[in-house]
Design a protein around this motif. Structure first.
Motif, short mmCIF file in Angstrom:
data_model
loop_
_atom_site.label_atom_id
_atom_site.label_comp_id
_atom_site.label_asym_id
_atom_site.label_seq_id
_atom_site.Cartn_x
_atom_site.Cartn_y
_atom_site.Cartn_z
N ILE A 135 6.85 2.91 -35.59
CA ILE A 135 5.77 3.64 -34.88
C ILE A 135 5.90 5.14 -35.14
N GLY A 136 6.90 5.52 -35.93
CA GLY A 136 7.09 6.93 -36.23
C GLY A 136 8.34 7.11 -37.05
N VAL A 137 8.61 8.38 -37.39
CA VAL A 137 9.76 8.68 -38.24
C VAL A 137 10.63 9.73 -37.55
N PHE A 144 11.23 5.06 -35.76
CA PHE A 144 11.18 4.78 -34.33
C PHE A 144 10.45 3.45 -34.12
N TYR A 145 10.88 2.69 -33.15
CA TYR A 145 10.21 1.45 -32.75
C TYR A 145 9.77 1.61 -31.30
N ASN A 166 22.65 4.30 -30.87
CA ASN A 166 21.47 3.75 -30.23
C ASN A 166 20.49 3.09 -31.19
N GLY A 167 20.98 2.68 -32.35
CA GLY A 167 20.10 1.98 -33.29
C GLY A 167 20.65 0.62 -33.65
N ARG A 183 15.95 -3.64 -41.41
CA ARG A 183 15.35 -2.34 -41.18
C ARG A 183 15.98 -1.72 -39.93
N TYR A 184 16.80 -0.74 -40.17
CA TYR A 184 17.49 -0.06 -39.07
C TYR A 184 16.47 0.81 -38.33
N HIS A 185 16.59 0.88 -37.00
CA HIS A 185 15.59 1.64 -36.23
C HIS A 185 16.11 2.02 -34.84
N TYR A 186 15.40 2.95 -34.22
CA TYR A 186 15.71 3.40 -32.86
C TYR A 186 14.57 3.04 -31.92
N HIS A 187 14.90 2.34 -30.82
CA HIS A 187 13.92 2.10 -29.76
C HIS A 187 14.05 3.16 -28.68
#
Ligand SMILES: [Zn+2]
Ligand SMILES: [Zn+2]
Length: 270
Positions: A135-137, A144-145, A166-167, A183-187
């Protein structure tokens, strides 16, 4: 009689002037509050890129490989193992875990993510919900998720698989998080960025082009109750002294974004 006529005409002109004026002032104010053209040098704070950031037409193009620049247990047995594997540290104070750390079966993988984001973000008159997936970078190129693990499913269990920053990588199952495995990401708040910069720093951009800031502002910790339903508000920031709508990460749900994008989202391909 002539004077009365003159007075009458002057009043009509005054009324037309006042109303005409207040209308256009309102428009300008809305534009000032909700639409800002973001200069290239601010996008260049996104350092985790695989090509030069460019603005073309009304969009900015940001390409990343999604590999975090910090260590993680999710580098275990990958080609980056020796340089970037780090076991989970249970003494880490920055955790949202509700139980013990639970290493998910996935590992970080290298992707090719292309973000196409409006360069002059503005408020959208319609509701634009976020979808599963990026949903963003964030500044280090990690996506970002949103606040969900699946369709309207909270992060309750997933949160225990978040590493010290936190990912975590997306699950392999095609249903979970719409997700291409790895796909590594941060919520939630990306601790690597807020620790290295500051809790009130610019952290990245959502797909609608509005910036995301950390959980503090002028020494005060922000919570969701300080923000609107999209999880943001409008005022001046260090990077945008004339004011801009921006999101904040918060320790309480929905963490980064609330009920969808404030503006109209661009696109992401991977
Ligand atoms: Zn996730
Ligand atoms: Zn703010």
């Amino acid at each position: 009689m002539y004077n009365y006529f003159k007075f009458f005409m002057a009043s009509v002109c005054l009324i037309v002037f006042l109303f005409g004026c207040s209308d256009s002032e309102e428009e300008t104010l809305n534009e000032n509050t909700n639409s800002v053209t973001i200069p290239l040098e601010i996008y260049k704070k996104v350092y985790g890129v695989t090509s030069e950031i460019t603005i073309s037409g009304s969009y900015v193009y940001i390409n990343t490989n999604g590999v975090p620049d910090h260590k993680s247990p999710y580098f275990k047995d990958t080609k980056w193992h020796d340089a970037k594997y780090e076991a989970y540290d249970p003494t880490n104070p920055n955790v949202f875990h509700t139980g013990n750390f639970n290493l998910n079966p996935n590992r970080v993988s290298e992707l090719s993510i292309s973000f196409k984001i409006p360069n002059s973000p503005s408020r959208s008159s319609r509701n634009n919900p976020t979808s599963m997936g990026p949903i963003g970078v964030s500044l280090n190129g990690v996506p970002f998720y949103n606040q969900y693990a699946g369709m309207n499913e909270p992060l309750t269990r997933e949160v225990n698989s978040f590493d010290n920053y936190n990912g975590h990588p997306a699950p392999l199952s095609p249903g979970g998080e719409n997700g291409s495995g790895g796909r590594y990401h941060y919520h939630m708040e990306p601790f690597w960025l807020t620790t290295n910069a500051s809790k009130d720093a610019l952290l990245g951009f959502l797909l609608d082009g509005f910036p995301v800031y950390g959980p503090e502002e002028e020494g005060k910790t922000i919570s969701s109750s300080d923000l609107d339903s999209y999880h943001g508000h409008t005022h001046a920031t260090k990077d945008f002294v004339s004011g801009i709508y921006h999101y904040h990460t918060t320790a309480d749900a929905p963490y980064i974004n609330g009920s969808g994008y404030y503006g109209s989202p661009g696109t992401v391909s991977q």
